[in-house]
Design a protein around this motif. Structure first.
Motif, PDB file in Angstrom:
ATOM      1  N   GLY A  56     -17.273 -14.296   8.210  1.00 40.48           N
ATOM      2  CA  GLY A  56     -18.667 -13.977   8.467  1.00 40.48           C
ATOM      3  C   GLY A  56     -19.612 -14.858   7.669  1.00 40.48           C
ATOM      4  O   GLY A  56     -20.618 -15.355   8.186  1.00 40.48           O
ATOM      5  N   ALA A  57     -19.277 -15.056   6.395  1.00 41.60           N
ATOM      6  CA  ALA A  57     -20.125 -15.893   5.549  1.00 41.60           C
ATOM      7  C   ALA A  57     -20.216 -17.306   6.124  1.00 41.60           C
ATOM      8  O   ALA A  57     -21.302 -17.904   6.179  1.00 41.60           O
ATOM      9  CB  ALA A  57     -19.580 -15.931   4.123  1.00 41.60           C
ATOM     10  N   ASP A 109     -27.316 -11.550  12.826  1.00 38.48           N
ATOM     11  CA  ASP A 109     -25.998 -11.479  12.194  1.00 38.48           C
ATOM     12  C   ASP A 109     -25.290 -10.255  12.776  1.00 38.48           C
ATOM     13  O   ASP A 109     -25.558  -9.129  12.371  1.00 38.48           O
ATOM     14  CB  ASP A 109     -26.164 -11.365  10.673  1.00 38.48           C
ATOM     15  N   GLN A 155     -20.880  -7.547  11.781  1.00 45.16           N
ATOM     16  CA  GLN A 155     -20.356  -6.173  11.741  1.00 45.16           C
ATOM     17  C   GLN A 155     -20.618  -5.405  13.038  1.00 45.16           C
ATOM     18  O   GLN A 155     -19.812  -4.582  13.448  1.00 45.16           O
ATOM     19  CB  GLN A 155     -20.987  -5.417  10.562  1.00 45.16           C
ATOM     20  N   LYS A 199     -15.818 -10.360  11.591  1.00 45.62           N
ATOM     21  CA  LYS A 199     -15.073  -9.088  11.477  1.00 45.62           C
ATOM     22  C   LYS A 199     -14.168  -8.732  12.670  1.00 45.62           C
ATOM     23  O   LYS A 199     -12.992  -9.034  12.650  1.00 45.62           O
ATOM     24  CB  LYS A 199     -16.030  -7.954  11.135  1.00 45.62           C
TER      25      LYS A 199
HETATM   26  C1  LIG Z   1     -19.003  -8.527   6.337  1.00 41.82           C
HETATM   27  C2  LIG Z   1     -20.278  -9.171   6.695  1.00 41.82           C
HETATM   28  C3  LIG Z   1     -20.515 -10.523   6.406  1.00 41.82           C
HETATM   29  C4  LIG Z   1     -19.555 -11.370   5.611  1.00 41.82           C
HETATM   30  O1  LIG Z   1     -18.350 -11.559   6.279  1.00 41.82           O
HETATM   31  P1  LIG Z   1     -17.105 -12.214   5.482  1.00 41.82           P
HETATM   32  O2  LIG Z   1     -16.069 -12.375   6.571  1.00 41.82           O
HETATM   33  O3  LIG Z   1     -16.708 -11.232   4.426  1.00 41.82           O
HETATM   34  O4  LIG Z   1     -17.555 -13.495   4.931  1.00 41.82           O
HETATM   35  C5  LIG Z   1     -21.702 -11.083   6.835  1.00 41.82           C
HETATM   36  N1  LIG Z   1     -22.602 -10.370   7.504  1.00 41.82           N
HETATM   37  C6  LIG Z   1     -22.416  -9.065   7.802  1.00 41.82           C
HETATM   38  C7  LIG Z   1     -23.448  -8.325   8.573  1.00 41.82           C
HETATM   39  C8  LIG Z   1     -21.249  -8.419   7.396  1.00 41.82           C
HETATM   40  O5  LIG Z   1     -21.074  -7.132   7.651  1.00 41.82           O
END
Ligand SMILES: *Cc1c(COP(=O)(O)O)cnc(C)c1O
Length: 405
Positions: free
Chosen positions: A105-106, A223, A226, A252
């Motif tokens: 996600g990052a 974003d 999630q 995710k």
């Molecule tokens: C978990 C999350 C991230 C980060 O994801 P990673 O895979 O841990 O890097 C970024 N944005 C949102 C909204 C998240 O829930």
């Protein structure tokens, strides 16, 4: 390795970045996981909103097995079919025209931020670079994404932060509008703030942001790391909130547990990236993409989205009923199978009580319980969760009267 030994070895050999629950999970099936001692748990965490198909779903397992035997990785120096198929699948089922793949996600958010800067830079020059994000947001743990994250607790001790970010209060259009200027390249937010305690963006607010962004040629970034992949009952949350972004990030749930992230965008924006502008060695490798393709197909063809919507409504209603009966429950928030319950007591201790009673849940902040089960969760699983919460909350009330909390 016995659980106690494993805990000792973890304390000795791992960097101490996590506070873990005191169990060692060895196996999973559907909505259940099993610890080393054979105890069963109903999983309302789903690997933090990752295991959308539950544990051991045959479609996902077979796709991974087949692809692993055929080809795991060759890099992006060559064409591989699963990557292109996955991009096509995501494009055909979203607002977007193109996809870039990465591993988390990052990283997906890093790609989105770079793309927004590249777009603004090419079109308006180097003075237009700022990304406005929201307080209480969460966008990841890299340096740029902790800067994007509007929470001091993830930034503290890692300064200097990345230049070019500004923060607006969530669900407050006037505040964003007042901050927008010549420097503004993008506005980035979660349609539902997950880690920040499950706060849903108002439709009106999102519509106003969309209009503002369109008028000023500012990029709207959602974003959906999630909220994506069926979590809210539609493939993406924006589809229920009445507004399309220019860029969307996923991770995710996308690979159902296999690490993969994606940054999707409209053609007009995506074309700002030229060969060499962005890259990832592992990103979009055939193994991860075969897994994500299996997830997408199963969600879309297997009736799981409809099921998730029904179960999300059932969970929301069950939690609302619980609120009516329990003084300890302050508020129930969420959409679909991303639900949060704000309580009057320490969330961590309720998480621990649930664990002892065979239910995995987690906390989003100090006072919010978060429920993000696999989308294959059943009514019976939800009933079991509510029974467990009821027992725990009732006992809290008794203990409070006895003066123990
Ligand atoms: C978990 C999350 C991230 C980060 O994801 P990673 O895979 O841990 O890097 C970024 N944005 C949102 C909204 C998240 O829930």
């Amino acid at each position: 390795m016995p659980t106690e030994e494993l805990k000792d070895a973890a304390a000795k050999y791992l960097m101490q970045t996590y506070t873990r629950q005191p169990i060692s999970i060895v196996r999973g099936r559907g909505t259940r996981v099993y610890d080393l001692e054979g105890r069963e748990y109903i999983d309302f965490v789903g690997g933090i909103a990752v295991n959308v198909l539950g544990h051991g779903h045959p479609d996902l397992v077979h796709a991974i097995q087949r692809q692993a035997a055929q080809l795991i990785h060759v890099s992006n120096l060559y064409y591989t079919e699963p990557q292109v198929q996955l991009a096509k699948m995501l494009v055909e089922h979203s607002f977007a025209d193109r996809a870039f793949f990465c591993n988390s996600g990052a990283e997906a958010n890093e790609a989105a931020i770079k793309l927004a800067r590249r777009y603004a830079h090419a079109k308006y020059g180097p003075e237009r670079f700022e990304v406005i994000t929201m307080t209480n947001s969460f966008h990841g743990r890299t340096l740029a994404t902790i800067t994007a994250t509007g929470q001091e607790k993830v930034q503290k001790g890692f300064e200097p932060l990345m230049p070019g970010f500004a923060y607006a209060p969530f669900n407050d259009f006037g505040a964003v509008e007042a901050m927008v200027g010549e420097r503004t390249a993008a506005i980035m937010l979660e349609p539902i703030q997950g880690e920040g305690g499950v706060h849903v963006a108002d439709r009106e607010y999102l519509a106003q942001l969309r209009t503002l962004c369109t008028q000023r040629d500012i990029l709207l970034i959602f974003d959906e790391v999630q909220t994506g992949m069926g979590r809210t009952g539609t493939l993406f949350a924006y589809q229920q909130l009445g507004v399309e972004p220019d860029i969307m990030t996923l991770a995710k749930g996308l690979g159902g547990g296999v690490p993969i992230g994606a940054c999707l965008a409209k053609e007009k924006v995506a074309s700002a990236f030229q060969p060499g502008d962005h890259a990832s060695t592992f990103g979009g490798n055939p193994l991860a993409c075969a897994a994500a393709l299996a997830v997408c197909r199963t969600l879309l063809d297997g009736g799981i989205l409809e099921h998730a919507k029904r179960m999300g409504d059932y969970l929301a209603k069950s939690l609302a009923d619980c609120k009516d009966r329990q003084r300890i429950v302050r508020e129930v928030r969420g959409l679909g199978l991303l639900q949060g319950v704000e309580i009057d007591t320490d969330a961590k201790s309720v998480v621990a009580d649930c664990l002892v009673r065979g239910v995995l849940i987690n906390a989003a902040g100090e006072r919010v319980l978060r429920f993000v089960p696999p989308l294959v969760v059943t009514q019976r699983d939800i009933d079991k969760l509510l029974d467990t919460l009821t027992v725990i909350f009732n006992r809290r009330v008794v203990e409070e009267k006895a003066g123990r909390h």
